[in-house]
Design an enzyme around this catalytic site. Structure first.
Site, short mmCIF file in Angstrom:
data_model
loop_
_atom_site.label_atom_id
_atom_site.label_comp_id
_atom_site.label_asym_id
_atom_site.label_seq_id
_atom_site.Cartn_x
_atom_site.Cartn_y
_atom_site.Cartn_z
N ARG A 31 23.25 19.64 24.14
CA ARG A 31 21.48 20.97 23.45
C ARG A 31 21.58 21.78 25.03
NH1 ARG A 31 17.61 16.72 21.17
NH2 ARG A 31 19.61 16.02 20.01
N GLU B 192 19.30 23.28 26.12
CA GLU B 192 18.56 23.49 27.31
C GLU B 192 18.30 23.75 28.37
OE1 GLU B 192 15.87 19.38 24.75
OE2 GLU B 192 18.11 18.92 26.35
N ARG C 72 16.92 13.35 33.84
CA ARG C 72 16.93 12.92 32.39
C ARG C 72 17.63 13.32 31.10
NH1 ARG C 72 10.95 13.76 31.43
NH2 ARG C 72 10.95 14.46 29.46
N HIS C 73 18.17 14.86 31.50
CA HIS C 73 18.51 15.66 30.50
C HIS C 73 20.27 16.15 30.89
CE1 HIS C 73 14.04 16.25 29.08
NE2 HIS C 73 14.71 16.55 28.28
N GLU D 71 11.81 7.91 27.42
CA GLU D 71 13.02 7.70 25.62
C GLU D 71 14.71 7.88 25.43
OE1 GLU D 71 12.05 11.47 23.44
OE2 GLU D 71 13.78 11.05 22.00
N SER E 89 15.27 8.54 19.02
CA SER E 89 14.47 8.86 17.81
C SER E 89 14.80 8.38 16.45
CB SER E 89 13.93 10.22 18.42
OG SER E 89 13.15 10.38 19.66
N ARG F 197 21.23 7.72 28.58
CA ARG F 197 20.11 7.39 28.88
C ARG F 197 19.60 5.36 28.78
NH1 ARG F 197 15.17 10.99 27.03
NH2 ARG F 197 16.32 13.28 27.75
P1 ATP Z 1 13.22 14.51 25.05
O1 ATP Z 1 12.02 14.52 24.24
O2 ATP Z 1 13.67 13.51 26.02
O3 ATP Z 1 14.43 15.82 25.49
P2 ATP Z 1 15.03 14.98 22.41
O4 ATP Z 1 13.25 13.90 21.48
O5 ATP Z 1 14.55 16.35 22.68
O6 ATP Z 1 14.31 13.81 23.96
P3 ATP Z 1 15.83 13.85 20.03
O7 ATP Z 1 16.91 14.88 19.26
O8 ATP Z 1 14.87 12.67 19.44
O9 ATP Z 1 16.05 13.85 21.89
O10 ATP Z 1 17.52 12.75 20.63
C1 ATP Z 1 17.54 11.39 20.26
C2 ATP Z 1 18.10 10.68 21.07
O11 ATP Z 1 19.38 11.48 22.17
C3 ATP Z 1 16.73 10.40 22.46
O12 ATP Z 1 16.03 10.11 22.22
C4 ATP Z 1 17.69 10.82 23.65
O13 ATP Z 1 18.62 9.39 24.10
C5 ATP Z 1 19.25 11.13 23.79
N1 ATP Z 1 19.03 12.99 23.98
C6 ATP Z 1 18.43 13.45 23.06
N2 ATP Z 1 18.43 14.70 24.63
C7 ATP Z 1 19.48 14.85 25.01
C8 ATP Z 1 19.49 15.51 25.90
N3 ATP Z 1 19.33 16.69 26.80
N4 ATP Z 1 20.31 14.70 27.62
C9 ATP Z 1 20.52 12.84 27.35
N5 ATP Z 1 20.09 13.06 26.31
C10 ATP Z 1 19.77 13.43 25.24
MG MG Z 2 13.25 12.35 20.76
#
Ligand code: ATP
Ligand code: MG
Length: 431
Positions: free
Chosen positions: A212, A214, A220-221, A354, A357, A405
Site C-alpha cells: 500500500r 499510503e 497501525r499502517h 481494524e 474487512s 494488526r
Molecule cells: P485502514 O482503514 O486501517 O487503513 P483498510 O480498510 O484500508 O485499512 P483493507 O483494504 O480493508 O484495509 O485491508 C484488509 C486488512 O488488511 C485491514 O483490515 C488490515 O488489517 C490490513 N491492512 C490493510 N492495510 C494495511 C496497512 N497499510 N498496514 C497494515 N495492515 C494493513
Molecule cells: Mg478495511
C-alpha cells in the site's frame, strides 16, 4: 551433544554437554568469572573459578567481548544461585566469531534505545528474547491458521504480486517497471481470489504480502504487510464472519496453550484470554449513533481515527461493525436486495483497531459493471476479472485479515512495526 539451554535439566547434572550461543553478559570477580551464554531458548551460566578451570580457558574468557559467538563444552552442576538452577564448568571454550565493541545496541536492555535505533540495528534488537518471542508467536499463529483452513477444506493459493490493475482504484499503488510496460505491486489478492471462485476451488486461503503506497505514517499502517485472505463459494457474509471468529478463537486457544514462555517474555502481565463467541455485531448505523454523542458525523462517512477511538472506548475486545453504506465499501461488496444503499459488508475490530474487512461479493456481471461505473472505475481495465463473471461465477464471500494488526491486538503492541521483522514505512526502506 549440542543442547539448547532450555533442554538442560536435572538429568544432565554431572554430565558433559555442549552449548552454542552468544556471550550475553560478563561478570568478572577477579578469581571468579561468570559468562552468561544466550541461545534461542534462554540463558546458561558458565562459571570459571580460576583455580578449577585451565589457565588457557580462563585467559581466553577474560578477554571475551559481549555478543561474541561461542561454543562451550563442560559439565553441568547444580547451582541454586544461577539462572535455572545450574551452571557449567567449561573444559572447552571456543570463540567462533568475535563481536566488535562498542555494540550499536545493548542486547541486555540496560541501556534503553528508541524504536528507530532498534530498527536500524534490527538484527541485534531481535537477539533480545523479549523481541524474538513476538516472532516465535507469529510463526505459531501462522501454523494455527494453516491447520485451521486445511481442516475446513480450504486450498492454499498464491496469487501474483506483480499486477497490471489496481484492486480498488489507483491511489495506493506502487508502480514498477515491467520490461516495456508499467506494472504495480498488488495491494490485495482480491480480484484473483474471486477469479478462483469461478475456477471452481470452492474455498481458498492465501497468506501473502500486500503493498500500500499510503503516505500517512501511523502506528497501525505499514507499506508492506502480510494479509491472510479467504474466499468461499456458496456462502454469504455471515458464513465467512463465522470462519473469522472461529479462527480468532482457535488462535487464542492454541497460542495461550503453546506459547506460554514467549508470552511471559514479552510481558509478565500479558495474558492471552479466550474470547467469547459470537463476537458482537454492531451495525454501522449504531456505531454512528454512538459517535454522534461525542462528535459530528454524517451517515455515509467512513470512520475517522477519532471516531474509531470513541468506538474503542465503548467496545473492548473483538467485535464486528456490519452493514456499511455501499458507497464507502469497495465496488465488489454486495448490496442488500431490499436496501441497496447498505452492503453485506463487515469489519472485524479490536477496540479502535481494524483487523479485517470482508463482505459477500457481487457475483452478477451486470451489477458489478454498474457498481464499477458508479465508483468511476473503468470496466475495461478489469477485463480479465470481469470475464470470470460471465461464464458461471458462484455466489461467494470473503475477507482479508492483517497479520501484524492481529499480533498488535493479541500481544498488546503499541506500534505495528513491533510485529514485523523489517518494517517498510514512509521513511524506512533499510534494513
Ligand atoms: P485502514 O482503514 O486501517 O487503513 P483498510 O480498510 O484500508 O485499512 P483493507 O483494504 O480493508 O484495509 O485491508 C484488509 C486488512 O488488511 C485491514 O483490515 C488490515 O488489517 C490490513 N491492512 C490493510 N492495510 C494495511 C496497512 N497499510 N498496514 C497494515 N495492515 C494493513
Ligand atoms: Mg478495511
Amino acid at each position: 551433544m549440542r543442547k539448547l539451554t532450555a533442554e538442560i535439566g536435572v538429568e544432565d547434572f554431572g554430565k558433559e554437554i555442549e552449548l552454542y550461543g552468544w556471550i550475553h553478559e560478563i561478570r568478572d570477580l577477579g578469581g571468579l568469572l561468570f559468562l552468561i551464554l544466550r541461545d534461542r531458548e534462554g540463558f546458561a551460566q558458565i562459571t570459571l573459578p580460576k583455580k578449577v578451570v585451565s589457565k588457557e580457558i580462563f585467559k581466553k574468557a577474560r578477554k571475551i567481548k559481549r555478543e561474541s559467538v561461542v561454543r562451550v563444552k563442560g559439565v553441568v552442576k547444580e547451582e541454586s544461585k544461577a539462572p535455572n538452577g545450574f551452571e557449567i564448568i567449561p573444559s572447552e571454550l571456543e570463540i567462533l566469531n568475535e563481536a566488535e565493541t562498542p555494540l550499536p545496541l545493548d542486547v541486555t536492555e540496560k541501556v534503553k534505545a528508541d524504536l528507530d535505533t532498534r530498527l536500524n540495528h534490527r538484527f541485534l534488537d531481535l537477539r533480545k528474547l523479549r523481541i524474538n518471542s513476538i516472532f516465535r508467536i507469529r510463526s505459531e499463529v501462522l501454523n494455527v491458521i494453516r491447520d485451521f483452513f486445511h481442516q475446513h477444506g480450504f486450498v492454499e493459493v498464491h496469487t501474483p504480486k506483480i499486477v497490471s490493475t489496481a484492486t480498488e482504484g489507483g491511489t495506493e499503488l506502487f508502480p514498477i517497471s515491467y520490461f516495456e510496460r508499467e506494472a504495480f505491486l498488488n495491494q490485495s489478492p482480491q480480484l484473483y481470489k474471486q477469479t478462483l471462485m469461478s475456477a471452481g476451488f470452492d474455498r481458498v486461503f492465501e497468506i501473502g504480502p500486500i503493498f500500500r503506497a499510503e503516505e500517512h505514517d501511523t502506528v497501525r499502517h505499514l507499506n508492506e504487510a502480510i494479509s491472510i485472505d479467504i474466499e468461499v463459494s456458496f456462502t454469504d457474509h455471515e458464513g465467512v464472519m463465522r470462519y473469522l471468529e472461529e479462527l480468532i478463537l482457535r488462535i487464542h486457544e492454541k497460542i495461550s496453550e503453546r506459547c506460554e514462555k514467549f508470552i511471559e517474555r514479552i510481558d509478565t502481565n500479558l495474558s492471552i484470554s479466550i474470547p467469547e463467541l459470537p463476537f458482537e455485531r454492531v451495525k454501522y448505523d449504531e456505531a454512528i449513533e454512538i459517535i454522534e454523542r461525542r462528535e459530528s458525523i454524517e451517515w455515509g462517512e467512513d470512520l475517522s481515527t477519532s471516531a474509531l477511538k470513541i468506538l474503542g472506548e465503548e467496545f473492548d475486545g473483538y467485535y464486528f461493525i456490519v452493514d456499511w453504506p455501499t458507497k464507502i465499501k469497495p465496488f465488489y461488496a454486495m448490496p442488500y436486495d431490499n436496501k441497496p444503499e447498505i452492503s453485506k459488508s463487515f469489519d472485524l475490530m479490536y477496540g479502535s483497531l481494524e483487523l479485517a474487512s470482508g463482505a459477500q461479493r457481487i457475483h452478477k456481471y451486470d451489477l458489478l459493471v454498474e457498481r464499477m461505473n458508479e465508483q468511476d472505475l473503468n470496466p475495461e481495465s478489469f477485463a480479465f476479472y470481469l470475464e470470470a463473471f460471465k461464464y458461471g461465477m458462484p455466489p461467494h464471500a470473503g475477507w482479508g485479515l492483517g497479520l501484524e494488526r492481529l499480533l498488535m491486538a493479541m500481544l498488546n503492541l503499541r506500534n505495528i512495526r513491533e510485529a514485523t521483522l523489517f518494517p517498510r514505512d514512509r521513511h524506512r526502506l533499510v534494513p
